[in-house]
Write an enzyme that holds these catalytic residues in place. Structure first.
Site, mmCIF file in Angstrom:
data_model
loop_
_atom_site.group_PDB
_atom_site.id
_atom_site.type_symbol
_atom_site.label_atom_id
_atom_site.label_comp_id
_atom_site.label_asym_id
_atom_site.label_seq_id
_atom_site.Cartn_x
_atom_site.Cartn_y
_atom_site.Cartn_z
ATOM 1 N N GLY A 225 0.943 -1.096 0.000
ATOM 2 C CA GLY A 225 0.000 0.000 0.000
ATOM 3 C C GLY A 225 0.973 1.131 0.000
ATOM 4 O O GLY A 225 2.009 1.001 0.623
ATOM 5 N N CYS A 226 0.739 2.239 -0.705
ATOM 6 C CA CYS A 226 1.913 3.104 -0.778
ATOM 7 C C CYS A 226 2.154 3.893 0.492
ATOM 8 O O CYS A 226 3.237 4.380 0.704
ATOM 9 C CB CYS A 226 1.975 3.979 -2.005
ATOM 10 S SG CYS A 226 0.525 4.122 -2.968
ATOM 11 N N GLN A 227 1.178 4.019 1.351
ATOM 12 C CA GLN A 227 1.394 4.836 2.550
ATOM 13 C C GLN A 227 1.934 4.036 3.717
ATOM 14 O O GLN A 227 3.058 4.207 4.137
ATOM 15 C CB GLN A 227 0.076 5.476 2.968
ATOM 16 C CG GLN A 227 -0.267 6.666 2.137
ATOM 17 C CD GLN A 227 -0.900 7.738 2.977
ATOM 18 O OE1 GLN A 227 -0.445 8.032 4.069
ATOM 19 N NE2 GLN A 227 -1.944 8.338 2.468
#
Ligand code: PLP
Lengths: 406, 140
Positions: free
Chosen positions: B51-53
């Site tokens: 998940g990019c965060q």
């Protein structure tokens, strides 16, 4: 006149929004700014009283819409002080402007073994189009490094400019760090070696006066929606000499002079690069946004936003374990930070609950986060309607975050 | 052992006690802190869910017809929500896990954390939990 936010905010009804019962604090302006009612009214008026396709029908409405559209080109021209109106090409936004240059410039001027220079602080929009163009041409993408402060290393840049360099594509202002790059100097250095320069101005035009002739850049890109205008419209400025040599980007109606099944000749600038029915309403809305900016005055906008930037930085400094990301000497309107002991996602979630709109994560600039080896930052990005009081509210919220997670 | 539905109901009832979002989030943070998580040494890329965060790690084991999950995240709120997911799904039979609709997340007002734009890995984590279950189910 100095900025009076009490009056100014009345032009932005959305700022009265309540989030979980609290007044919205909108600090996500680098993603998109809110739009003043003058812009909304302009859009409405166009569709209500002026809508017609331009350059086509020789009838009253069409002529009127054509005049308005061409008037907007002139407004853009004078806004960035371009030499000619036809050097202004309307696009969907910065992303499309960059793609246009990456496609049309590279297809004509880049060959195997050549180099294109970008910097370590680019938005993905100013990375990926060049990667694709370079792959197609078997050219090499070179990255101008930056230092801990988030400033480009000018010595490295000088050394990188060489025989094989075909184009430099750099951001004027970094959306993740707020760094204002010395673009004029960078253009000068590239031009000493006859290398053209494209500037991504998405984060500059909302905050500072831009003069493309003074910068002497070859291309300049910006978006309407980041400067109080509508989404879906932007500008590519290009020097006439380059644009004339470049092949069209998209093809269709409007961009042609004569069409036969054997051969088609292209229209002159800017039509050559504006295939199909243009986004007239949003172009006019963007024009109104520019009038809004000009009426406030760039010097007053800068003075107000710089005051907020310094105030915010000074306040945030008092918080425990805070780490600022991007501490360049020349910065504008962006404070990027994280708590050493709290994930930016957690900080952002609580701020959101407290009505404060910030962006957390990598801000479409993953290479920057890799450089600092952080998962992302919390970014406060300011606009002319923000206030010191809102920064105080944000400070209270961040104090609360520290209590919850610290 | 309680069924998935029963466990979901348990969680929903727990969350009904909070009338203030702050209390709710403080509770999630406590759950996050209490989650055993995964050893630093096991936080390998092969267990990582992108998940990019926030990053999420997920491991699954199959024991006596039940799937046992362990999971972790670098963000504390995400960890808290993971704790709830693990509590509801861990120890259940693969077939039941595959069928679970996970609507309790919505009922306790945490749906926003499962939206794709949040990119905190939770949505993909649920997908991955089900994929593990499916794989174990097919092995049988
Ligand atoms: C520096 C920079 N370049 C390019 C873009 C892309 O602009 P748009 O999404 O309007 O095309 C952005 C927007 O976030 C930006 O901040």
């Amino acid at each position: 006149m100095p900025i009076h936010t009490d009056t100014l905010r009345k032009a932005f009804p959305i700022l009265e929004t309540k989030v979980n019962g609290r007044p919205l604090v909108y600090f996500d302006n680098a993603a998109t700014t809110q739009k003043p009612v003058s812009v909304l009214e302009r859009l409405r008026n166009y569709y209500e009283r002026e809508n017609s396709n331009i350059h086509r029908g020789a009838h009253f409405l069409s002529q009127q819409a054509t005049d308005a559209y061409e008037g907007a080109s002139k407004t853009m021209q004078s806004f960035i002080n371009a030499k000619h109106t036809h050097e202004v090409i309307f696009t969907r936004g910065t992303t499309e402007s960059i793609n246009l240059v990456a496609h049309s410039f590279c297809s004509k001027f880049v060959k195997a073994g050549d180099e294109i220079l970008i910097s370590a602080m680019e938005h993905h929009s100013n990375i990926v189009p060049w990667q694709i163009a370079c792959r197609e041409k078997q050219a090499e993408l070179k990255v101008i490094p930056m230092d801990e402060q988030g400033e480009l290393c000018m010595d490295a840049y000088r050394d990188m400019l060489g025989e094989k360099s075909r184009l430099v594509a750099i951001t004027h202002v970094s959306n993740a760090l707020g760094t204002v790059n010395p673009v004029k100097e960078m253009v000068g250095l590239a031009h000493e070696k006859n290398i053209p320069v494209m500037i991504d101005g998405a984060q500059a035009t909302p905050h500072m006066a831009v003069d493309v002739q003074e910068l002497d850049c070859d291309f300049y890109c910006f978006s309407g929606h980041k400067m109080y205008g509508p989404m879906g419209v932007g500008v590519l400025y290009g020097k006439e000499a380059w644009l004339n040599q470049m092949p069209p980007y998209q093809s269709g109606g409007e961009m042609i002079r004569e069409v036969g099944f054997k051969k088609t000749t292209y229209n002159e600038l800017p039509f050559k690069f504006e295939a199909g029915t243009p986004n007239v309403a949003d172009v006019l809305g963007m024009e109104t946004a520019i009038q809004f900016i000009l009426k406030l005055g760039h010097q007053h906008i800068s003075a107000h936003e710089n005051d907020l930037l310094h105030y915010a930085t000074g306040q945030l400094k008092q918080l425990d374990n805070i780490r600022f990301v991007g501490t360049a000497a020349q910065r504008t309107s962006v404070v990027s930070f994280l708590f050493e002991d709290i994930h930016p996602y957690d900080t952002g979630t609580i701020l959101d609950k407290l009505g404060i709109a910030v962006r957390t994560g990598h801000h479409c600039a993953q290479p920057i986060m890799d450089f600092y080896q952080i998962p992302g930052t919390v970014r406060i990005s300011l606009a002319v309607y923000n206030t010191r009081r809102e920064i105080d509210v944000c400070m209270d919220a961040l104090t609360r975050v520290r209590e919850m997670f610290g | 052992m309680a069924t998935i539905k029963e466990k979901e109901q348990e969680v929903i009832e727990e969350f009904e006690l909070f009338d203030d979002w702050m209390d709710k989030y403080n509770y999630i943070i406590d759950l996050g802190k209490a989650l055993p998580g995964i050893d630093e040494s096991n936080r390998e890329d092969k267990y990582l869910i992108k998940g990019c965060q926030a990053r999420v790690w997920l491991l699954a084991e199959y024991k006596d017809g039940k799937v046992m999950y362990s999971a972790d995240s670098d963000a504390l709120i995400t960890r808290g929500i993971i704790a709830l997911l693990v509590r509801v799904l861990s120890g259940q039979a693969p077939a039941d896990i595959v069928e679970a609709d996970m609507s309790f997340i919505d009922r306790i007002g945490l749906k926003e954390h499962l939206s794709a734009t949040r990119s905190n890995g939770l949505l993909n984590m649920i997908k991955q939990m089900k994929l593990y279950a499916l794989a174990f189910q097919q092995k049988n």
